[in-house]
Design a protein around this motif. Structure first.
Motif, PDB file in Angstrom:
ATOM      1  N   GLY A 206      -1.449  -9.184   1.979  1.00 63.51           N
ATOM      2  CA  GLY A 206      -1.715 -10.682   1.814  1.00 63.51           C
ATOM      3  C   GLY A 206      -2.432 -10.777   0.538  1.00 63.51           C
TER       4      GLY A 206
ATOM      5  N   TRP B 252      -3.545 -11.589   6.503  1.00 62.33           N
ATOM      6  CA  TRP B 252      -3.081 -11.331   5.841  1.00 62.33           C
ATOM      7  C   TRP B 252      -3.132 -12.946   5.174  1.00 62.33           C
ATOM      8  N   CYS B 253      -3.376 -14.293   5.417  1.00 59.33           N
ATOM      9  CA  CYS B 253      -3.745 -15.865   4.447  1.00 59.33           C
ATOM     10  C   CYS B 253      -4.994 -15.151   4.190  1.00 59.33           C
ATOM     11  N   ARG B 254      -6.160 -14.227   4.531  1.00 63.83           N
ATOM     12  CA  ARG B 254      -7.306 -13.894   4.122  1.00 63.83           C
ATOM     13  C   ARG B 254      -7.153 -13.286   3.176  1.00 63.83           C
TER      14      ARG B 254
ATOM     15  N   PHE C 112      -4.481 -12.889   1.202  1.00 58.63           N
ATOM     16  CA  PHE C 112      -3.898 -14.087   0.402  1.00 58.63           C
ATOM     17  C   PHE C 112      -4.869 -14.870  -0.713  1.00 58.63           C
TER      18      PHE C 112
ATOM     19  N   PHE D  20      -4.597 -22.132   3.927  1.00 65.44           N
ATOM     20  CA  PHE D  20      -4.773 -20.768   4.025  1.00 65.44           C
ATOM     21  C   PHE D  20      -6.058 -21.058   4.354  1.00 65.44           C
TER      22      PHE D  20
ATOM     23  N   ILE E 100      -6.449 -20.929   8.381  1.00 64.74           N
ATOM     24  CA  ILE E 100      -5.583 -19.581   9.106  1.00 64.74           C
ATOM     25  C   ILE E 100      -6.706 -19.093   9.080  1.00 64.74           C
ATOM     26  N   ALA E 101      -7.552 -18.925   7.732  1.00 64.47           N
ATOM     27  CA  ALA E 101      -8.038 -17.154   7.741  1.00 64.47           C
ATOM     28  C   ALA E 101      -8.931 -17.479   8.334  1.00 64.47           C
TER      29      ALA E 101
ATOM     30  N   HIS F 227       3.034 -19.134  11.002  1.00 66.99           N
ATOM     31  CA  HIS F 227       4.253 -17.866  10.365  1.00 66.99           C
ATOM     32  C   HIS F 227       5.257 -18.836   9.187  1.00 66.99           C
TER      33      HIS F 227
ATOM     34  N   VAL G 258       2.824 -20.417   6.207  1.00 65.86           N
ATOM     35  CA  VAL G 258       2.608 -18.916   5.599  1.00 65.86           C
ATOM     36  C   VAL G 258       3.808 -18.984   4.452  1.00 65.86           C
TER      37      VAL G 258
ATOM     38  N   ALA H  43       3.387 -19.233   0.993  1.00 68.53           N
ATOM     39  CA  ALA H  43       3.589 -18.832  -0.604  1.00 68.53           C
ATOM     40  C   ALA H  43       4.709 -18.393  -1.199  1.00 68.53           C
TER      41      ALA H  43
END
Length: 187
Positions: free
Chosen positions: A30, A107-109, A111, A137, A140-141, A161, A164, A168
């Motif tokens: 991410g 993954w979001c964190r 990103f 995001f 979500i994070a 998913h 996201v 991205a």
């Protein structure tokens, strides 16, 4: 032995564990994707240095560095894929739902952290829709996940998913478009 041409979640997880990184495989991917989406240019610098994960003297060499170099190339190619083939690196679908959901949160964190490395000027290039995606995001994070009905939770994870994944790619595309003149007048 020929070098692989694709790195998956398990292979990346092995590298992360071997290097004793303070990030999960999903968070590392991410971070890289956020960095690339935020118009980051890897150049010849090692991935851990790019993402400021080389603290404590952590360096990758040999097979680990080759895997990380492959990850950079693979992620660049997938994010720019006109066929929309990008996928966040997450545990396989046969892994427990909480593990996969936590990985998506990681993954979001990652990103967001990687995207932030693009600096404040990158946010000027992001549309209103892009800013909403970044806010989502962030939600979500920072999510604290509760699980109830397994089928509903599985469906919800699939939807998040996909959001996201597409978000991205949209951010990557927006930040890689040539800067538009601030005037609406065509010359």
């Amino acid at each position: 032995m020929a070098a692989p041409d694709f790195i998956g979640y398990d292979e990346l997880d092995d590298v992360v564990v071997h290097l004793k990184l303070a990030a999960t495989a999903s968070e590392l991917h991410g971070s890289l994707c956020g960095f690339l989406a935020g118009n980051g240019r890897p150049g010849k610098r090692p991935l851990l240095e790019l993402l400021h994960l080389d603290a404590g003297g952590v360096t990758a060499a040999g097979r680990d560095q080759a895997a990380l170099d492959l990850l950079v190339r693979q992620s660049q190619d997938e994010l720019a894929d006109p066929e929309l083939g990008f996928e966040p690196l997450l545990p396989a679908d046969d892994r427990p739902l909480p593990e996969r959901a936590d990985a998506l949160v990681d993954w979001c964190r990652g990103f967001l952290g990687g995207f932030g490395l693009g600096g404040p000027q990158i946010h000027e290039r992001v549309s209103e829709e892009g800013r909403e995606i970044l806010k989502d995001f962030a939600s979500i994070a920072s999510a604290s996940l509760d699980f109830g009905d397994e089928d509903e939770d599985e469906d919800a994870l699939i939807e998040v998913h996909e959001f996201v994944r597409m978000g991205a790619m949209l951010l990557f595309t927006e930040c890689h478009l040539p800067s538009q003149p601030s005037s609406d007048t065509l010359h």
